[in-house]
Design an enzyme around this catalytic site. Structure first.
Site, short mmCIF file in Angstrom:
data_model
loop_
_atom_site.label_atom_id
_atom_site.label_comp_id
_atom_site.label_asym_id
_atom_site.label_seq_id
_atom_site.Cartn_x
_atom_site.Cartn_y
_atom_site.Cartn_z
N HIS A 1 30.35 2.47 -18.54
CA HIS A 1 31.46 1.64 -18.07
C HIS A 1 31.92 2.19 -16.73
CE1 HIS A 1 31.94 -0.54 -21.85
NE2 HIS A 1 31.60 0.60 -22.43
N ALA B 1 16.40 22.47 -23.76
CA ALA B 1 17.12 21.95 -24.93
C ALA B 1 18.62 21.93 -24.65
CB ALA B 1 16.82 22.81 -26.14
N ARG C 1 34.07 16.00 -10.77
CA ARG C 1 33.47 15.19 -9.72
C ARG C 1 34.51 14.46 -8.89
NH1 ARG C 1 28.46 16.36 -10.41
NH2 ARG C 1 27.54 16.27 -12.46
#
Length: 187
Positions: free
Chosen positions: A111, A155, A177
């Site tokens: 979204h 992993a 960010r």
């Protein structure tokens, strides 16, 4: 990284996608209750899910979860481990001889980040995993990412940006960010 595309809910495009999502969910539900040794039935359901037969010597181990199915392309000799989830509305391409370990999640859907737009659109961007890649157990690859040929994803790694060819990446670090503004959408 690829640019995202936006799909607005409650549109003809979304209704078509939603109908296919219902089919994909039914197919994966049937796939995941088959006896493990029933290879013919498994391959028939995967053919229906992906819209074409699996490539030679490619294998998808159940349980397997997939949003759409028609958005996924598997290369020759690709191996997908148990309990993988492919959210593939944006498209997933996996190159030849690539190993996808158990519990890997490939997410092409999301979204918008901005709160004012978050409920107005579904965002999609493709994932491309080139040939000879090894994606380790429980790794997550996010929308728009390309993983270069021969690379290894450790992993548990969260891959949020492109990985160059012949590169090993590990970790699930936290990176701020952007700081969001409340604007007109303040609760």
């Amino acid at each position: 990284m690829w640019e995202e595309r936006r799909i607005r809910p409650r549109t003809p495009e979304w209704r078509t996608l939603y109908e296919r999502i219902q089919i994909a969910m039914a197919l994966t539900s049937r796939l995941n209750v088959l006896p493990f040794g029933d290879h013919d039935a498994r391959n028939a359901l995967l053919t229906e899910l992906f819209g074409k037969p699996l490539p030679d010597r490619a294998i998808v181990h159940p349980p397997f979860y997939c949003t759409y199915g028609l958005g996924t392309e598997l290369g020759e000799r690709t191996s997908v481990g148990q309990a993988c989830s492919f959210l593939d509305l944006g498209g997933i391409t996996i190159g030849a001889r690539t190993m996808i370990s158990p519990k890997v999640t490939l997410v092409t859907e999301g979204h918008p980040v901005e709160l004012a737009e978050r409920y107005d659109f579904l965002t999609v961007a493709p994932i491309v995993i080139e040939e000879d890649v090894w994606v380790g157990a429980a790794a997550t690859v996010l929308p728009g990412v390309t993983i270069g040929r021969g690379s290894v994803i450790g992993a548990g790694t969260v891959v949020a940006k492109d990985v160059p060819p012949m590169t090993v990446v590990t970790g699930a670090g936290h990176v701020v960010r952007k700081q969001l503004e409340w604007g007109d959408s303040e609760p």
